[in-house]
Write an enzyme that holds these catalytic residues in place. Sequence first.
Site, PDB file in Angstrom:
ATOM      1  N   PHE A 122     -11.430   3.509 -74.846  1.00  0.00           N
ATOM      2  CA  PHE A 122     -10.157   3.354 -75.561  1.00  0.00           C
ATOM      3  C   PHE A 122     -10.347   3.133 -77.059  1.00  0.00           C
ATOM      4  O   PHE A 122      -9.597   2.414 -77.695  1.00  0.00           O
ATOM      5  CB  PHE A 122      -9.294   2.240 -74.926  1.00  0.00           C
ATOM      6  CG  PHE A 122      -8.409   2.793 -73.849  1.00  0.00           C
ATOM      7  CD1 PHE A 122      -8.969   3.302 -72.686  1.00  0.00           C
ATOM      8  CD2 PHE A 122      -7.040   2.866 -74.010  1.00  0.00           C
ATOM      9  CE1 PHE A 122      -8.177   3.874 -71.708  1.00  0.00           C
ATOM     10  CE2 PHE A 122      -6.234   3.434 -73.039  1.00  0.00           C
ATOM     11  CZ  PHE A 122      -6.813   3.932 -71.886  1.00  0.00           C
ATOM     12  N   PHE A 135      -1.931  -0.647 -61.804  1.00  0.00           N
ATOM     13  CA  PHE A 135      -2.609  -0.298 -63.063  1.00  0.00           C
ATOM     14  C   PHE A 135      -3.046   1.173 -63.043  1.00  0.00           C
ATOM     15  O   PHE A 135      -4.134   1.512 -63.499  1.00  0.00           O
ATOM     16  CB  PHE A 135      -3.818  -1.216 -63.271  1.00  0.00           C
ATOM     17  CG  PHE A 135      -3.470  -2.679 -63.196  1.00  0.00           C
ATOM     18  CD1 PHE A 135      -2.913  -3.333 -64.279  1.00  0.00           C
ATOM     19  CD2 PHE A 135      -3.660  -3.398 -62.020  1.00  0.00           C
ATOM     20  CE1 PHE A 135      -2.556  -4.679 -64.207  1.00  0.00           C
ATOM     21  CE2 PHE A 135      -3.310  -4.744 -61.930  1.00  0.00           C
ATOM     22  CZ  PHE A 135      -2.763  -5.385 -63.026  1.00  0.00           C
ATOM     23  N   LYS A 146      13.681  15.487 -54.286  1.00  0.00           N
ATOM     24  CA  LYS A 146      12.325  14.950 -54.369  1.00  0.00           C
ATOM     25  C   LYS A 146      11.790  14.634 -52.967  1.00  0.00           C
ATOM     26  O   LYS A 146      10.653  14.954 -52.626  1.00  0.00           O
ATOM     27  CB  LYS A 146      12.363  13.665 -55.214  1.00  0.00           C
ATOM     28  CG  LYS A 146      11.042  13.294 -55.838  1.00  0.00           C
ATOM     29  CD  LYS A 146      11.149  12.006 -56.621  1.00  0.00           C
ATOM     30  CE  LYS A 146      11.570  12.208 -58.062  1.00  0.00           C
ATOM     31  NZ  LYS A 146      11.699  10.951 -58.802  1.00  0.00           N
ATOM     32  N   CYS A 183       4.176   4.793 -70.107  1.00  0.00           N
ATOM     33  CA  CYS A 183       3.913   3.348 -69.999  1.00  0.00           C
ATOM     34  C   CYS A 183       3.690   2.661 -71.333  1.00  0.00           C
ATOM     35  O   CYS A 183       4.501   1.838 -71.741  1.00  0.00           O
ATOM     36  CB  CYS A 183       2.713   3.110 -69.096  1.00  0.00           C
ATOM     37  SG  CYS A 183       3.033   3.617 -67.406  1.00  0.00           S
ATOM     38  N   GLU A 185      -2.719   7.973 -65.053  1.00  0.00           N
ATOM     39  CA  GLU A 185      -2.464   9.344 -64.630  1.00  0.00           C
ATOM     40  C   GLU A 185      -3.774  10.126 -64.698  1.00  0.00           C
ATOM     41  O   GLU A 185      -4.576   9.934 -65.601  1.00  0.00           O
ATOM     42  CB  GLU A 185      -1.386   9.979 -65.501  1.00  0.00           C
ATOM     43  CG  GLU A 185      -0.070   9.254 -65.312  1.00  0.00           C
ATOM     44  CD  GLU A 185       1.111   9.965 -65.943  1.00  0.00           C
ATOM     45  OE1 GLU A 185       1.023  11.169 -66.213  1.00  0.00           O
ATOM     46  OE2 GLU A 185       2.122   9.289 -66.146  1.00  0.00           O
TER      47      GLU A 185
HETATM   48  C1  UDX Z   1      -1.752   3.517 -68.961  1.00  0.00           C
HETATM   49  C2  UDX Z   1      -2.773   2.429 -68.564  1.00  0.00           C
HETATM   50  O1  UDX Z   1      -4.087   2.881 -68.846  1.00  0.00           O
HETATM   51  C3  UDX Z   1      -2.634   2.104 -67.080  1.00  0.00           C
HETATM   52  O2  UDX Z   1      -3.521   1.074 -66.722  1.00  0.00           O
HETATM   53  C4  UDX Z   1      -1.201   1.682 -66.817  1.00  0.00           C
HETATM   54  O3  UDX Z   1      -1.011   1.424 -65.444  1.00  0.00           O
HETATM   55  C5  UDX Z   1      -0.233   2.753 -67.272  1.00  0.00           C
HETATM   56  O4  UDX Z   1      -0.458   3.068 -68.642  1.00  0.00           O
HETATM   57  P1  UDX Z   1      -1.638   6.173 -68.670  1.00  0.00           P
HETATM   58  O5  UDX Z   1      -0.270   6.115 -69.283  1.00  0.00           O
HETATM   59  O6  UDX Z   1      -1.860   7.034 -67.474  1.00  0.00           O
HETATM   60  O7  UDX Z   1      -2.100   4.692 -68.245  1.00  0.00           O
HETATM   61  O8  UDX Z   1      -2.613   6.692 -69.812  1.00  0.00           O
HETATM   62  P2  UDX Z   1      -3.931   6.205 -70.555  1.00  0.00           P
HETATM   63  O9  UDX Z   1      -5.096   6.890 -70.001  1.00  0.00           O
HETATM   64  O10 UDX Z   1      -3.965   4.747 -70.670  1.00  0.00           O
HETATM   65  O11 UDX Z   1      -3.642   6.846 -71.998  1.00  0.00           O
HETATM   66  C6  UDX Z   1      -2.496   6.466 -72.750  1.00  0.00           C
HETATM   67  C7  UDX Z   1      -2.414   7.219 -74.038  1.00  0.00           C
HETATM   68  O12 UDX Z   1      -3.395   6.723 -74.941  1.00  0.00           O
HETATM   69  C8  UDX Z   1      -2.651   8.724 -73.961  1.00  0.00           C
HETATM   70  O13 UDX Z   1      -1.696   9.368 -74.765  1.00  0.00           O
HETATM   71  C9  UDX Z   1      -4.049   8.917 -74.508  1.00  0.00           C
HETATM   72  O14 UDX Z   1      -4.217  10.168 -75.085  1.00  0.00           O
HETATM   73  C10 UDX Z   1      -4.106   7.801 -75.528  1.00  0.00           C
HETATM   74  N1  UDX Z   1      -5.477   7.325 -75.829  1.00  0.00           N
HETATM   75  C11 UDX Z   1      -6.231   6.759 -74.852  1.00  0.00           C
HETATM   76  C12 UDX Z   1      -5.974   7.441 -77.125  1.00  0.00           C
HETATM   77  O15 UDX Z   1      -5.289   7.940 -78.026  1.00  0.00           O
HETATM   78  N2  UDX Z   1      -7.224   6.981 -77.391  1.00  0.00           N
HETATM   79  C13 UDX Z   1      -8.010   6.402 -76.441  1.00  0.00           C
HETATM   80  O16 UDX Z   1      -9.134   6.012 -76.769  1.00  0.00           O
HETATM   81  C14 UDX Z   1      -7.505   6.297 -75.118  1.00  0.00           C
END
Ligand code: UDX
Length: 479
Positions: free
Chosen positions: A284, A178, A60, A295, A181
């Site tokens: 969300f 926070f 890495k 996460c 991705e």
């Molecule tokens: C999340 C948090 O948003 C972030 O603040 C933290 O630091 C790490 O975890 P991430 O894992 O990158 O970030 O993804 P995120 O965009 O939060 O989405 C998480 C999951 O929820 C995805 O599988 C997404 O498809 C799903 N999701 C999100 C839904 O099903 N519906 C929504 O309305 C939003």
Amino acid sequence: MTIPYPTKQTATAFTEVEPPSGAPRPRLSFLGTGYLGATYAICFAELGYEVLGFDVDEAKIAKLAGGQVPFHEPGLDELLRRNLAGGRLRFTTSYAEVADFADVHFICVGTPQRADGMGADLAYVETSVTRLARHLTRRALIVGKSTVPVGTADWVEQLVAKHTDPALRVEVAWSPEFLQEGFAVEDVLRPNRIVVGAKTDWANGLLYAAHKGVFDLAATEDREVPLVVTDFATAELVKVAANAFLATKISFINAMAEVCEVAGGDVTQLARAIGYDPRIGNRFLQAGVGFGGGCLPKDIRAFQARAQELGAGEALRFLHEVDLVNLRRRGRVLQLAAELLGRRAGPAGPDLSGTRIAVLGAAFKPNSDDVRDSPSLAIAATLTKAGADVRIYDPQGIENARTAQPTLTYAGTMAEAVTDAELVCVLTEWAEFRNADPQALGELVAQRLVIDGRNCLDSALWARAGWQYRGMGRPHPQV
Ligand code: UDX
């Protein structure tokens, strides 16, 4: 001296302290160059800091030092190459080098779910802190960034006390991240808040100096970055509380989808309607196959486990339901597939043998190649287990998916995946799928059946092109 902890402060409330190395700005190290550490290291070099990234994984480190980001994150490759060339960013596998170089050491190692339960595995935190501490020869600040159970910062402080000379006065602070991705570069350069758990003015001052680049950038753009300075426990809890809230919001709307399915309602309209209330908000609230990734799923489980240990298990019992709602949505796709393909469920669930299904999406969300706890990939595995011949396509996630689930079948293009399919399941809302032409896809498939696992397609358009459409928590469209 211990300072009082107001709930919100502005950055100007702090005075910078001189870095122990004597450098004009604190030199920063990031231990663990996975998704979190690599992104932070690269972005803080971009902000003008001298940065050293550390990992035990030599492959890495060699990749990063050679200008290649080992995962998919928009905009990061260019920043990596620019800052390597600028000489501000280096990578190493030597703890001694890290200890000698930096004033502020950020711990960014993984805290995966334990193999024997729901709690977080802190082995990487323990190793990195202990080994770093043993190499320190001058004062430094060790700052935890990894997501951890509340109480970890105190334990890290004890580890540091045990493995360093007290005369060095090495200190510990906690500052959760926070990152989302797909938006991680922006989230580091332009965070919507910075949270710091610190015990002394010195730690606060040095951390302020280590973040001054973020505040300065905000000032040039006429923005403010709120700073919350608090105690260790609160700083640790902020991260898991934020993720628990987001997971709950998603499961809430998915629970509404379940009710809509039996009551004949449309969850997409319901979400829109409640989202106009600013107290609720429309983000969300996208119903679908639920949340995955590295996460949210593991964090809500670890949070429950820790609350249980502390005697507050009841307070987080609802998170168990949040998890269950989320997992039930994956099962719903299998149910819909059986229904559309005219298969009845036996005692072991529906039998899909002899059917051909295209799964579009493997990553846990679009613009990511991450397949950790991905609903799409889990559903593809379930459909395969039920006997279907499943072909999976994802614009970025195939390589990781193949590593995680080597026995599944993958396609190189969307067209290849859908050719001769009797059912198409869209499970990650990539633009390539949202913008696909249902007429053209219809020419390739064996029959026009589609499950829209993310409610991301124009149902009327697909229905007009002759597709039988099924969304999540939505009535069937009338053509
Ligand atoms: C999340 C948090 O948003 C972030 O603040 C933290 O630091 C790490 O975890 P991430 O894992 O990158 O970030 O993804 P995120 O965009 O939060 O989405 C998480 C999951 O929820 C995805 O599988 C997404 O498809 C799903 N999701 C999100 C839904 O099903 N519906 C929504 O309305 C939003």
